[in-house]
Motif scaffolding. Structure first.
Motif, PDB file in Angstrom:
ATOM      1  N   ALA A 152       0.833  -1.200   0.000  1.00 37.19           N
ATOM      2  CA  ALA A 152       0.000   0.000   0.000  1.00 37.19           C
ATOM      3  C   ALA A 152       0.867   1.249   0.000  1.00 37.19           C
ATOM      4  O   ALA A 152       1.898   1.307   0.670  1.00 37.19           O
ATOM      5  CB  ALA A 152      -0.913  -0.002   1.223  1.00 37.19           C
ATOM      6  N   GLU A 153       0.452   2.253  -0.752  1.00 35.23           N
ATOM      7  CA  GLU A 153       1.139   3.548  -0.807  1.00 35.23           C
ATOM      8  C   GLU A 153       0.278   4.581  -0.100  1.00 35.23           C
ATOM      9  O   GLU A 153      -0.915   4.730  -0.410  1.00 35.23           O
ATOM     10  CB  GLU A 153       1.354   3.955  -2.264  1.00 35.23           C
ATOM     11  CG  GLU A 153       2.018   5.301  -2.443  1.00 35.23           C
ATOM     12  CD  GLU A 153       2.149   5.682  -3.917  1.00 35.23           C
ATOM     13  OE1 GLU A 153       2.236   6.901  -4.191  1.00 35.23           O
ATOM     14  OE2 GLU A 153       2.160   4.786  -4.774  1.00 35.23           O
TER      15      GLU A 153
ATOM     16  N   CYS B  79      -3.268   4.144  -1.714  1.00 38.59           N
ATOM     17  CA  CYS B  79      -3.416   3.653  -3.087  1.00 38.59           C
ATOM     18  C   CYS B  79      -2.832   2.242  -3.170  1.00 38.59           C
ATOM     19  O   CYS B  79      -1.719   2.003  -2.690  1.00 38.59           O
ATOM     20  CB  CYS B  79      -2.675   4.554  -4.075  1.00 38.59           C
ATOM     21  SG  CYS B  79      -3.302   6.243  -4.145  1.00 38.59           S
ATOM     22  N   VAL B  80      -3.563   1.342  -3.805  1.00 39.36           N
ATOM     23  CA  VAL B  80      -3.114  -0.041  -3.931  1.00 39.36           C
ATOM     24  C   VAL B  80      -3.419  -0.539  -5.345  1.00 39.36           C
ATOM     25  O   VAL B  80      -4.545  -0.392  -5.812  1.00 39.36           O
ATOM     26  CB  VAL B  80      -3.830  -0.945  -2.910  1.00 39.36           C
ATOM     27  CG1 VAL B  80      -3.232  -2.350  -2.930  1.00 39.36           C
ATOM     28  CG2 VAL B  80      -3.737  -0.348  -1.504  1.00 39.36           C
TER      29      VAL B  80
ATOM     30  N   PHE C  20      -8.326  -0.925   2.798  1.00 43.28           N
ATOM     31  CA  PHE C  20      -8.631  -1.266   1.410  1.00 43.28           C
ATOM     32  C   PHE C  20      -8.971  -2.740   1.259  1.00 43.28           C
ATOM     33  O   PHE C  20      -9.691  -3.140   0.328  1.00 43.28           O
ATOM     34  CB  PHE C  20      -7.452  -0.905   0.499  1.00 43.28           C
ATOM     35  CG  PHE C  20      -6.261  -1.827   0.612  1.00 43.28           C
ATOM     36  CD1 PHE C  20      -6.137  -2.936  -0.204  1.00 43.28           C
ATOM     37  CD2 PHE C  20      -5.255  -1.581   1.548  1.00 43.28           C
ATOM     38  CE1 PHE C  20      -5.047  -3.795  -0.090  1.00 43.28           C
ATOM     39  CE2 PHE C  20      -4.170  -2.430   1.666  1.00 43.28           C
ATOM     40  CZ  PHE C  20      -4.066  -3.539   0.839  1.00 43.28           C
ATOM     41  N   THR C  21      -8.448  -3.572   2.154  1.00 42.18           N
ATOM     42  CA  THR C  21      -8.672  -5.016   2.040  1.00 42.18           C
ATOM     43  C   THR C  21     -10.139  -5.383   2.258  1.00 42.18           C
ATOM     44  O   THR C  21     -10.595  -6.420   1.774  1.00 42.18           O
ATOM     45  CB  THR C  21      -7.810  -5.779   3.070  1.00 42.18           C
ATOM     46  OG1 THR C  21      -8.248  -5.463   4.403  1.00 42.18           O
ATOM     47  CG2 THR C  21      -6.337  -5.422   2.926  1.00 42.18           C
TER      48      THR C  21
ATOM     49  N   THR D 214      -7.451   0.045  -5.997  1.00 41.07           N
ATOM     50  CA  THR D 214      -8.345   0.889  -5.208  1.00 41.07           C
ATOM     51  C   THR D 214      -7.615   2.045  -4.548  1.00 41.07           C
ATOM     52  O   THR D 214      -6.395   1.988  -4.326  1.00 41.07           O
ATOM     53  CB  THR D 214      -9.057   0.037  -4.130  1.00 41.07           C
ATOM     54  OG1 THR D 214     -10.069   0.799  -3.499  1.00 41.07           O
ATOM     55  CG2 THR D 214      -8.078  -0.437  -3.075  1.00 41.07           C
ATOM     56  N   VAL D 215      -8.369   3.080  -4.227  1.00 41.42           N
ATOM     57  CA  VAL D 215      -7.904   4.188  -3.394  1.00 41.42           C
ATOM     58  C   VAL D 215      -8.827   4.270  -2.194  1.00 41.42           C
ATOM     59  O   VAL D 215     -10.059   4.289  -2.338  1.00 41.42           O
ATOM     60  CB  VAL D 215      -7.901   5.525  -4.158  1.00 41.42           C
ATOM     61  CG1 VAL D 215      -7.685   6.699  -3.202  1.00 41.42           C
ATOM     62  CG2 VAL D 215      -6.818   5.528  -5.228  1.00 41.42           C
TER      63      VAL D 215
END
Length: 383
Positions: A208-209, A221-222, A278-279, A309-310
């Motif tokens: 993840a970022e 962001c991923v 996000f998961t 996704t974000v």
């Protein structure tokens, strides 16, 4: 190890949004849930089968929670390690008291990383003015002072540009013990979210970022936009840290990527984490289900990403003009809304988050900012 199967009770010390989402997944899987929180009708209490109305540092309540549960976990890192050690006398606890003793003190965490050879920023530890000046001499300026305990979301931190600011910054932090760290020029902030079982099985979610604003996570962001070798190295570091800690459950390792391509460990969170939200909607297995699988001695689930996704946090600031315009978010078909059931919004408080599913992460990030602006304008249906 005997599996703890559906029908058993998961005890959670702390009743915030992490406990709420864990409870949602636990109930879906057939588990009962008991939580310990000062507000029995807080985010997790609204979902739980049993709620113990007590602070997370109330040992008597924690022991009662343990007696009502088959396994105990946490949703907040400030649960005292001695309390967890007492609970371990009754029930399995994950993360363990031993892990929390390392994590709860930044100085101990830095010593752990150094002892095992994990890369981190130049730093020193200070408990008095003389040690403070010596630590800053090692790190150089600018530097960041971080209190060793109780700091989060930027609280308990101060940046200093030179020696003249050092004393005032320390006074501002209450003359508490601090870790002094070199201020870094960053290219990216990333996090490795993984799960590890007691048998040593591991599953790692896509890297993840993260982008922070005012020291609070703004967007995730991923997949992270990192070259493959660096992404692979970040994942390896996360795995190695989980093994060195002998951690059981979900764990997140936050890392810095500097402008000269150094990966440095920033912090370890031995629990489910904001950057792993996000998961819950974008992966085969959410971090919350994965945590349950790990602490209940079940096989781990598939961590694969179903869709880029974000994730964007929804802070209490959005309520400044009244109830946010949820209808504008819900009108967008590739957006998922998660609200945490908190009754009182205030600036900086995490009230919920959005997931924006889009192959184009740049477009998703732009949409996130547009939706935040629309929410902040207030609901068109508000009275």
């Amino acid at each position: 190890m005997t599996a703890i199967l559906p029908g058993a009770t998961i005890g959670v010390i702390g009743g915030g949004q992490l406990a709420r989402m864990l409870a949602l997944e636990a109930r879906r899987m057939g588990y009962r849930v008991a939580v310990q929180d000062p507000d029995p009708r807080g985010p997790a209490g609204q979902i739980a089968d049993v709620a113990f109305g007590a602070r997370f540092d109330d040992e008597e309540a924690a022991l009662a929670l343990a007696r009502a549960s088959d396994v105990v976990t946490i949703d907040i890192e400030q649960v005292p390690a001695p309390l967890l050690r007492a609970v371990e006398g009754l029930r399995p606890v994950h993360p363990s008291a031993g892990v929390m003793e390392i994590i709860q003190d930044r100085a101990e965490q830095r010593c752990f990383l150094q002892r095992h050879g994990f890369p981190q920023a130049a730093h020193g530890v200070a408990g008095n003015r003389e040690e403070l000046e010596a630590a800053a001499a090692v790190t150089g300026y600018p530097a960041v002072l971080k209190v060793t305990r109780q700091g989060y979301d930027g609280r308990g931190q101060a940046r200093v540009e030179g020696p003249a600011e050092l004393g005032a910054a320390w006074e501002e932090l209450g003359r508490r013990p601090v870790v002094v760290e070199r201020y870094l020029q960053l290219e990216r902030e990333v996090s490795v979210v993984l799960a590890r079982s007691a048998a040593g099985e591991m599953a790692v979610f896509p890297l993840a970022e993260n982008l922070h604003r005012r020291h609070i996570l703004h967007t995730t962001c991923v997949p992270a936009r990192l070259p493959t070798p660096l992404a692979r190295r970040a994942t390896e570091l996360g795995r190695e840290i989980a093994v060195a800690l002998d951690h059981v459950g979900v764990m997140t390792v936050e890392m810095f990527l500097t402008r000269d391509d150094q990966l440095l460990v920033n912090e370890i969170a031995p629990r489910t984490h904001n950057s792993g939200h996000f998961t819950f909607g974008a992966c085969v297995t959410s971090q919350f289900e994965q945590h349950l699988r790990a602490i209940c001695h079940l096989p781990l689930g598939d961590p694969a990403l179903l869709h880029p996704t974000v994730m964007v946090n929804l802070l209490g600031d959005l309520w400044a003009n009244g109830e946010p315009a949820w209808e504008r978010v819900l009108a967008v078909p590739n957006v998922k809304l998660h609200l945490y059931g908190k009754s009182r919004p205030f600036p900086g408080r995490k009230m919920g988050h959005l997931l924006i599913l889009d192959e184009d992460l740049e477009r998703a990030t732009r949409l996130a900012d547009e939706l935040l602006a629309a929410l902040a304008a207030g609901s068109v249906h508000a009275p």
